[in-house]
Design an enzyme around this catalytic site. Structure first.
Site, short mmCIF file in Angstrom:
data_model
loop_
_atom_site.label_atom_id
_atom_site.label_comp_id
_atom_site.label_asym_id
_atom_site.label_seq_id
_atom_site.Cartn_x
_atom_site.Cartn_y
_atom_site.Cartn_z
N GLY A 173 0.83 -1.21 0.00
CA GLY A 173 0.00 0.00 0.00
C GLY A 173 0.86 1.25 0.00
O GLY A 173 1.98 1.27 -0.50
N GLY A 174 0.31 2.30 0.62
CA GLY A 174 1.03 3.58 0.67
C GLY A 174 2.34 3.46 1.43
O GLY A 174 3.21 4.33 1.34
N GLY A 408 24.68 14.43 -28.64
CA GLY A 408 24.17 15.00 -27.39
C GLY A 408 24.76 14.30 -26.18
O GLY A 408 24.93 14.91 -25.12
N ALA A 409 25.08 13.02 -26.36
CA ALA A 409 25.62 12.26 -25.23
C ALA A 409 26.95 12.85 -24.76
O ALA A 409 27.26 12.84 -23.56
CB ALA A 409 25.78 10.80 -25.62
C1 HXC Z 1 -3.76 -4.57 11.14
C2 HXC Z 1 -2.65 -6.36 10.34
C3 HXC Z 1 -2.38 -5.69 9.13
C4 HXC Z 1 -2.87 -4.36 9.00
C5 HXC Z 1 -1.50 -7.64 9.02
N1 HXC Z 1 -2.10 -7.57 10.21
N2 HXC Z 1 -1.67 -6.52 8.33
N3 HXC Z 1 -3.32 -5.80 11.33
N4 HXC Z 1 -3.54 -3.84 10.04
N5 HXC Z 1 -2.63 -3.65 7.90
C6 HXC Z 1 -2.15 -8.59 11.25
C7 HXC Z 1 -3.03 -9.78 10.89
O1 HXC Z 1 -4.36 -9.50 11.20
C8 HXC Z 1 -2.44 -10.87 11.73
O2 HXC Z 1 -2.92 -10.73 13.05
C9 HXC Z 1 -0.97 -10.54 11.76
O3 HXC Z 1 -0.87 -9.16 11.39
C10 HXC Z 1 -0.17 -11.34 10.77
O4 HXC Z 1 -0.79 -11.25 9.52
P1 HXC Z 1 -1.08 -12.52 8.60
O5 HXC Z 1 -2.04 -12.08 7.57
O6 HXC Z 1 -1.47 -13.67 9.46
O7 HXC Z 1 0.36 -12.78 8.02
P2 HXC Z 1 0.77 -13.28 6.59
O8 HXC Z 1 -0.04 -14.46 6.19
O9 HXC Z 1 2.25 -13.42 6.63
O10 HXC Z 1 0.37 -12.08 5.60
C11 HXC Z 1 1.01 -10.85 5.73
C12 HXC Z 1 0.30 -9.83 4.84
C13 HXC Z 1 -1.19 -9.75 5.17
C14 HXC Z 1 0.48 -10.22 3.37
C15 HXC Z 1 1.02 -8.50 5.05
O11 HXC Z 1 -1.34 -9.63 6.58
C16 HXC Z 1 -1.87 -8.61 4.52
O12 HXC Z 1 -2.24 -8.69 3.32
N6 HXC Z 1 -2.05 -7.50 5.25
C17 HXC Z 1 -2.65 -6.30 4.69
C18 HXC Z 1 -1.68 -5.65 3.72
C19 HXC Z 1 -2.23 -4.39 3.08
O13 HXC Z 1 -3.12 -4.43 2.20
N7 HXC Z 1 -1.75 -3.26 3.57
C20 HXC Z 1 -2.17 -2.02 3.01
C21 HXC Z 1 -2.99 -1.32 4.03
S1 HXC Z 1 -3.40 0.21 3.33
P3 HXC Z 1 -3.19 -11.98 14.01
O14 HXC Z 1 -3.83 -11.37 15.21
O15 HXC Z 1 -4.04 -12.92 13.26
O16 HXC Z 1 -1.82 -12.53 14.28
C22 HXC Z 1 -2.05 1.16 3.52
C23 HXC Z 1 -2.27 2.55 3.08
C24 HXC Z 1 -1.22 3.45 3.66
O17 HXC Z 1 -1.03 0.80 3.97
C25 HXC Z 1 -1.44 4.77 3.06
C26 HXC Z 1 -0.38 5.70 3.41
C27 HXC Z 1 -0.54 6.95 2.61
#
Ligand code: HXC
Length: 518
Positions: A173-174, A408-409
């Protein structure tokens, strides 16, 4: 007083809780995913016993939102602090995937901002060890706001302190934009990935099936996007790479890079350099050999090796002093300048200029890559970035023309007219408006049309052009370069020339900033 006394009970309880949260189970969780724990990474980065942690006991301040649980673990999923890397102060933040997937909430963000601001205040590099699911979903806009503040700090620090991002797990993501705003990005193969939108979204929006690795793995970013500057097989080597890179940098923009005594004293007369450029001007050779023979033994550290390999960039030392090298690679696409190599070169030149690292250009370039693809994708504006970067750089700048310097290079690659301090050429140099074949086709169009054997005639004209026009002596006699040198003397000439430039000072007109063709 006895530390085990009643008065210390709370204190010791907290330490026990802290230890349990960073215990064997958490380390095992990471190892099971092929990764190291945040604290193991920190230990690898810093000199022994030099790490001092900050904010170890802070916890998430956000009350339960009722949507997903918030872990009140000490530290809120990120370890921050400072330590010494080869004796020099460096700040760090290391995300802990064990705590809500290393996701970034308000407190987690504040901790990162704290080290960013301290590093800027004291003028020390900052390293981010990133392993995070991105914005913490439960904390909503507070997480987004935290990211935005981190980005803002990244921009404020840009060009003031070196900033390095090391991706050791997810960066989604971001969250990818903080690394993108820093100077260099490291990734570890198989366990790290970076993307703006993940495979699920790609499937939903574009109906395309891609794996995590194909979309945003280390190889993809090293070869295709150019986002990753360095990739390694494992975390140990990735962190060793970070330490090596730091050894070329000053701590901030007001200092000079550290002097490192060469391990082996190298002769300055290097006869092998005389035979590297082949007699046939169309034959390739490996410019990395020229670099390795010229700089201090084993000091060359290539940057972005797999992206746009027609331009080689990297750091090295000459008699113990750090330099940045930009070299056309005749082995790949004849060393031509295209969009990707322009972007690669321009960013590197700007980094070196910001951090007082002198620039050495090794030139062998037939020109810009022609064609629809390049023109329609903006070689004009992207090539202009390289020109802009060289022109505005005020660090010592030296060019050695090894062979071709056409069109130019020639102007773009640190010619004297855009501020090159010393421009040398080897006797093999060919300097002209264009290459012999192109020039002859234009100048002798009629003669070639009338000829019974135009191929033979073109060859003859081209050879005459090479001898009479495209030789380095015309440029030397007219002062467009400083000297034609014996290749064997290149190291000696460069050491002396850079030494004369040590106190170089350029006063530019005052302005808010230039308007680089982005
Ligand atoms: C809260 C999160 C989280 C998140 C993971 N966890 N990402 N909790 N917010 N963004 C938590 C899970 O719920 C889980 O908790 C633990 O972390 C481990 O995650 P798993 O999914 O079990 O691990 P894994 O299978 O290794 O997968 C990792 C992952 C996946 C691929 C990163 O968790 C995932 O897809 N997360 C979301 C990624 C994403 O889309 N991020 C973008 C968010 S938007 P438990 O309690 O079960 O252990 C963003 C915008 C920012 O970032 C903008 C800035 C301008």
């Amino acid at each position: 007083m006895d530390i085990k006394g009643k008065i210390y009970k709370d204190f010791l309880d907290r330490i026990d809780r802290f230890k349990t949260q960073n215990g064997p189970q958490q380390i095992k969780n990471q190892h099971n995913k092929g990764k190291l724990h945040a604290r193991e990474r920190i230990e690898l980065l810093f000199d022994k016993n030099s790490f001092e942690e900050l904010d170890a006991f802070v916890t998430s301040a956000t009350p339960d939102t009722g949507f997903g649980k918030i872990d009140a673990a000490f530290g809120d999923g990120v370890v921050i602090g400072h330590g010494k890397v080869n004796g020099r102060l460096v700040y760090v933040y290391a995300q802990d995937f064990n705590v809500m997937g290393g996701s970034l909430g308000a407190v987690h963000a504040k901790k990162i901002m704290k080290v960013q601001e301290l590093a800027l205040r004291v003028g020390a590099p900052i390293i981010g060890l990133i392993d995070s699911g991105g914005a913490r979903i439960q904390e909503g806009v507070a997480s987004l706001s935290g990211y935005a503040s981190i980005f803002h700090n990244n921009v404020h620090s840009s060009g003031v302190i070196p900033q390095i991002s090391v991706i050791l797990g997810p960066a989604a993501g971001g969250a990818v934009y903080s690394p993108a705003l820093t100077d260099f990005i490291f990734m570890t193969k198989n366990t790290s990935y970076m993307f703006v939108t993940g495979p699920d979204v790609v499937k939903e929006v574009l109906n395309e099936e891609v794996t995590f690795d194909e979309l945003g793995g280390a190889e993809a970013h090293a070869r295709k996007s150019g986002v990753a500057n360095f990739i390694y097989e494992d975390e140990e080597n990735t962190i060793l790479g970070v330490k090596k890179l730091l050894s070329f940098f000053p701590s901030n923009n007001l200092e000079n890079p550290p002097f490192i005594e060469p391990k082996t004293k190298k002769d300055v007369f290097i006869e092998k350099l005389r035979t590297i450029v082949p007699d046939d001007p169309n034959k390739p050779y490996d410019v990395k050999k020229v670099i390795e023979l010229t700089v201090d033994q084993d000091s060359f550290f290539e940057v972005s090796e797999q992206f746009a390999p027609n331009l080689v960039i990297g750091f090295a030392r000459l008699d113990g002093k750090a330099i940045g090298i930009i070299a056309n690679q005749p082995k790949v696409l004849a060393g031509v300048i295209d969009i990707n190599s322009s972007l690669k070169g321009a960013r590197f030149v700007r980094f070196c200029d910001a951090f007082n690292i002198p620039l050495l250009t090794l030139e062998d370039v037939p020109g810009f890559l022609p064609g629809l693809d390049q023109e329609h994708n903006g070689i004009i504006k992207h090539g202009a970035k390289l020109l802009f970067a060289f022109s505005e750089a005020t660090v010592p700048k030296i060019t050695v023309i090894l062979r071709k310097a056409y069109g130019g290079a020639f102007c773009v690659l640190n010619s004297k007219n855009i501020g090159g301090d010393y421009n040398f050429a080897w006797p093999t140099a060919e300097i002209a408006v264009m290459g012999p074949e192109g020039a002859v086709s234009i100048l002798y169009k009629r003669e070639l049309q009338k000829s019974d054997d135009p191929k033979k005639l073109k060859k003859e004209f081209a050879s005459k052009y090479r001898q009479e026009v495209a030789n380095p002596y015309i440029a030397d006699e007219k002062g467009y370069i400083d000297e034609v040198i014996d290749p064997a003397d290149t190291r000696k000439k460069l050491i002396i020339a850079f030494e004369t430039l040590e106190n170089k000072h350029v006063d530019n007109p005052s302005r808010k900033h230039g308007n680089m063709p982005l």
